[in-house]
Design an enzyme around this catalytic site. Structure first.
Site, PDB file in Angstrom:
ATOM      1  N   LYS A  12       0.839  -1.201   0.000  1.00  0.00           N
ATOM      2  CA  LYS A  12       0.000   0.000   0.000  1.00  0.00           C
ATOM      3  C   LYS A  12       0.884   1.266   0.000  1.00  0.00           C
ATOM      4  O   LYS A  12       2.100   1.183   0.233  1.00  0.00           O
ATOM      5  CB  LYS A  12      -0.944  -0.054   1.204  1.00  0.00           C
ATOM      6  CG  LYS A  12      -1.944  -1.238   1.128  1.00  0.00           C
ATOM      7  CD  LYS A  12      -2.812  -1.310   2.380  1.00  0.00           C
ATOM      8  CE  LYS A  12      -3.855  -2.405   2.279  1.00  0.00           C
ATOM      9  NZ  LYS A  12      -4.693  -2.488   3.512  1.00  0.00           N
ATOM     10  N   TYR A  52     -12.285  -3.080  -3.229  1.00  0.00           N
ATOM     11  CA  TYR A  52     -12.867  -3.138  -1.884  1.00  0.00           C
ATOM     12  C   TYR A  52     -14.390  -3.112  -1.918  1.00  0.00           C
ATOM     13  O   TYR A  52     -15.013  -2.560  -1.018  1.00  0.00           O
ATOM     14  CB  TYR A  52     -12.318  -1.985  -1.039  1.00  0.00           C
ATOM     15  CG  TYR A  52     -10.871  -2.185  -0.625  1.00  0.00           C
ATOM     16  CD1 TYR A  52     -10.496  -3.255   0.203  1.00  0.00           C
ATOM     17  CD2 TYR A  52      -9.864  -1.310  -1.037  1.00  0.00           C
ATOM     18  CE1 TYR A  52      -9.174  -3.445   0.592  1.00  0.00           C
ATOM     19  CE2 TYR A  52      -8.534  -1.496  -0.642  1.00  0.00           C
ATOM     20  CZ  TYR A  52      -8.196  -2.567   0.172  1.00  0.00           C
ATOM     21  OH  TYR A  52      -6.887  -2.752   0.567  1.00  0.00           O
ATOM     22  N   ASN A 115      -2.218  -0.284   7.276  1.00  0.00           N
ATOM     23  CA  ASN A 115      -1.505  -1.517   7.632  1.00  0.00           C
ATOM     24  C   ASN A 115      -0.565  -2.035   6.544  1.00  0.00           C
ATOM     25  O   ASN A 115      -0.242  -3.216   6.500  1.00  0.00           O
ATOM     26  CB  ASN A 115      -2.503  -2.593   8.088  1.00  0.00           C
ATOM     27  CG  ASN A 115      -3.565  -2.846   7.049  1.00  0.00           C
ATOM     28  OD1 ASN A 115      -3.478  -2.347   5.920  1.00  0.00           O
ATOM     29  ND2 ASN A 115      -4.562  -3.631   7.400  1.00  0.00           N
ATOM     30  N   HIS A 118      -1.663  -5.572   1.498  1.00  0.00           N
ATOM     31  CA  HIS A 118      -2.902  -6.313   1.244  1.00  0.00           C
ATOM     32  C   HIS A 118      -2.557  -7.702   0.730  1.00  0.00           C
ATOM     33  O   HIS A 118      -1.611  -7.869  -0.037  1.00  0.00           O
ATOM     34  CB  HIS A 118      -3.750  -5.597   0.174  1.00  0.00           C
ATOM     35  CG  HIS A 118      -4.869  -6.459  -0.329  1.00  0.00           C
ATOM     36  ND1 HIS A 118      -6.079  -6.558   0.322  1.00  0.00           N
ATOM     37  CD2 HIS A 118      -4.944  -7.300  -1.388  1.00  0.00           C
ATOM     38  CE1 HIS A 118      -6.853  -7.424  -0.332  1.00  0.00           C
ATOM     39  NE2 HIS A 118      -6.192  -7.882  -1.376  1.00  0.00           N
ATOM     40  N   GLU A 129      -9.412 -10.404  -7.620  1.00  0.00           N
ATOM     41  CA  GLU A 129      -8.505  -9.261  -7.457  1.00  0.00           C
ATOM     42  C   GLU A 129      -7.409  -9.250  -8.537  1.00  0.00           C
ATOM     43  O   GLU A 129      -7.057  -8.195  -9.058  1.00  0.00           O
ATOM     44  CB  GLU A 129      -7.889  -9.290  -6.046  1.00  0.00           C
ATOM     45  CG  GLU A 129      -8.940  -9.002  -4.979  1.00  0.00           C
ATOM     46  CD  GLU A 129      -8.488  -9.326  -3.556  1.00  0.00           C
ATOM     47  OE1 GLU A 129      -7.313  -9.700  -3.351  1.00  0.00           O
ATOM     48  OE2 GLU A 129      -9.327  -9.217  -2.642  1.00  0.00           O
TER      49      GLU A 129
END
Ligand code: UDP
Ligand code: MG
Length: 158
Positions: A12, A52, A115, A118, A129
């Site tokens: 990310k 998402y 965080n 992913h 995805e």
């Protein structure tokens, strides 16, 4: 006979900005997973909504979109034995405070909102995805890694 799975992984924007890309990728390589696709890209609101979609109505969704579109990500596909579960384990729990010591989220992040990485949560999610981020011809499958060579030797005896 052992069969390989594919999974989608993304570093990310915070991980990219802090210069953690090489260290994080090396963890997957050391484990023996094959890197079969990789690109750096800027996630748009449209891509974020596809990725998402299960979270669109959650209260944290607006902030999640802000985060994931805040800079480039590194999108990757790894292939290996039980790769979906194995990589989720290397990532650690969503909240870095609860992530196992030594996992990527435990080592690189503090807050569950930010965080760092992913990973797909199932084989079905992985397929969905991967298709959002990669065309089939962007994945390179015509090579063997050490893990595949080793398991082939052992599997011959089965
Ligand atoms: N997230 C958040 N607040 C929450 C839960 C999740 O900001 O309370 C963010 C976080 O970046 C997380 C992502 O939304 O990685 C997707 O959430 P999910 O529950 O699917 O966690 P993951 O599969 O990434 O562990
Ligand atoms: Mg998830």
């Amino acid at each position: 006979m052992h069969t390989e799975e594919r999974t989608f992984v993304a570093i990310k924007p915070d991980g990219v900005k802090r210069g953690c890309v090489g260290e994080i990728i090396s963890r997957f390589e050391k484990k023996g997973y094959k890197l079969i696709g990789m690109k750096m890209l800027q996630v748009t609101e449209e891509i974020a909504a596809k990725h998402y979609e299960e979270h669109i109505n959650k209260p944290f969704y607006p902030n999640l979109v802000k985060y994931i579109t805040s800079g480039p990500i590194i999108a990757m596909v790894f292939q290996g034995y039980k790769a979906v579960q194995g990589i989720r384990h290397l990532l650690g729990a969503t909240d870095p405070c609860e992530a196992d010591v030594g996992s990527i989220r435990a080592d690189y992040a503090q807050l569950k909102e930010y965080n760092t990485i992913h990973g797909s949560d199932s084989v079905e999610s992985a397929e969905r995805e991967i298709a959002i981020y990669f065309k089939p011809e962007e994945l390179c499958t015509n090579y063997k890694n050490m893990m595949e060579l080793v398991t082939e030797d052992i599997d011959e005896g089965e």
